[in-house]
Scaffold this motif. Structure first.
Motif, PDB file in Angstrom:
ATOM      1  N   LEU A   1       0.831  -1.198   0.000  1.00  0.00           N
ATOM      2  CA  LEU A   1       0.000   0.000   0.000  1.00  0.00           C
ATOM      3  C   LEU A   1       0.874   1.259   0.000  1.00  0.00           C
ATOM      4  CD1 LEU A   1      -2.812   1.265   0.071  1.00  0.00           C
ATOM      5  CD2 LEU A   1      -2.787   1.016   2.569  1.00  0.00           C
TER       6      LEU A   1
ATOM      7  N   LEU B   1       2.269   1.753  -3.490  1.00  0.00           N
ATOM      8  CA  LEU B   1       1.220   2.300  -4.359  1.00  0.00           C
ATOM      9  C   LEU B   1       1.028   3.792  -4.102  1.00  0.00           C
ATOM     10  CD1 LEU B   1      -1.686  -0.332  -4.341  1.00  0.00           C
ATOM     11  CD2 LEU B   1      -0.464   0.530  -6.345  1.00  0.00           C
ATOM     12  N   TYR B   2       0.998   4.159  -2.846  1.00  0.00           N
ATOM     13  CA  TYR B   2       0.809   5.558  -2.454  1.00  0.00           C
ATOM     14  C   TYR B   2       1.934   6.432  -3.016  1.00  0.00           C
ATOM     15  CZ  TYR B   2       0.170   9.616   0.604  1.00  0.00           C
ATOM     16  OH  TYR B   2      -0.012  10.878   1.090  1.00  0.00           O
TER      17      TYR B   2
ATOM     18  N   CYS C   1      -2.739   4.761  -6.005  1.00  0.00           N
ATOM     19  CA  CYS C   1      -3.817   4.458  -5.055  1.00  0.00           C
ATOM     20  C   CYS C   1      -5.141   5.066  -5.494  1.00  0.00           C
ATOM     21  CB  CYS C   1      -3.501   5.057  -3.688  1.00  0.00           C
ATOM     22  SG  CYS C   1      -2.261   4.221  -2.750  1.00  0.00           S
TER      23      CYS C   1
ATOM     24  N   GLN D   1      -7.751   4.380  -0.723  1.00  0.00           N
ATOM     25  CA  GLN D   1      -6.465   3.841  -0.293  1.00  0.00           C
ATOM     26  C   GLN D   1      -5.549   4.946   0.216  1.00  0.00           C
ATOM     27  OE1 GLN D   1      -5.587   1.880  -4.026  1.00  0.00           O
ATOM     28  NE2 GLN D   1      -5.724  -0.141  -3.048  1.00  0.00           N
ATOM     29  N   GLU D   2      -5.560   6.096  -0.457  1.00  0.00           N
ATOM     30  CA  GLU D   2      -4.746   7.230  -0.002  1.00  0.00           C
ATOM     31  C   GLU D   2      -5.142   7.641   1.408  1.00  0.00           C
ATOM     32  OE1 GLU D   2      -4.702  10.638  -2.566  1.00  0.00           O
ATOM     33  OE2 GLU D   2      -4.162   9.434  -4.314  1.00  0.00           O
TER      34      GLU D   2
ATOM     35  N   TRP E   1      -4.040   5.025   3.937  1.00  0.00           N
ATOM     36  CA  TRP E   1      -2.594   5.055   4.193  1.00  0.00           C
ATOM     37  C   TRP E   1      -2.211   6.264   5.033  1.00  0.00           C
ATOM     38  CZ3 TRP E   1       1.098   1.897   4.739  1.00  0.00           C
ATOM     39  CH2 TRP E   1       2.423   2.304   4.722  1.00  0.00           C
TER      40      TRP E   1
END
Length: 78
Positions: free
Chosen positions: A12, A15-16, A21, A25-26, A29
């Motif tokens: 994760l 990805l960020y 993301c 998801q952002e 995180w």
């Protein structure tokens, strides 16, 4: 947020950092970074590895001159 394994946090976080993301998801995180020291450690490690892969910066004086010379002066002259 449910408990994430170290590998899931690493995935994760990567990805960020890479901008891959979803908005959800952002937010997840970013919340995790505030609450979880392990996530913050992973984030710092990932950022360090990205920094190592960046190309060397050109001469900083030349870079500054190039940027300043690219700004249209007529927009700022009264």
């Amino acid at each position: 947020m449910k408990h994430l394994s170290v590998e899931d946090k690493r995935r994760l976080g990567q990805l960020y950092i890479n901008g891959g993301c979803t908005m959800e998801q952002e937010q997840s995180w970013e919340s995790l970074l505030l609450e979880d020291a392990e996530a913050m450690d992973i984030h710092i490690q990932l950022l360090s590895s990205v920094e190592l892969n960046l190309p060397d910066m050109m001469d900083s004086i030349q870079f500054t001159d190039d940027v300043m010379n690219s700004i249209p002066v007529h927009l700022y002259v009264k």
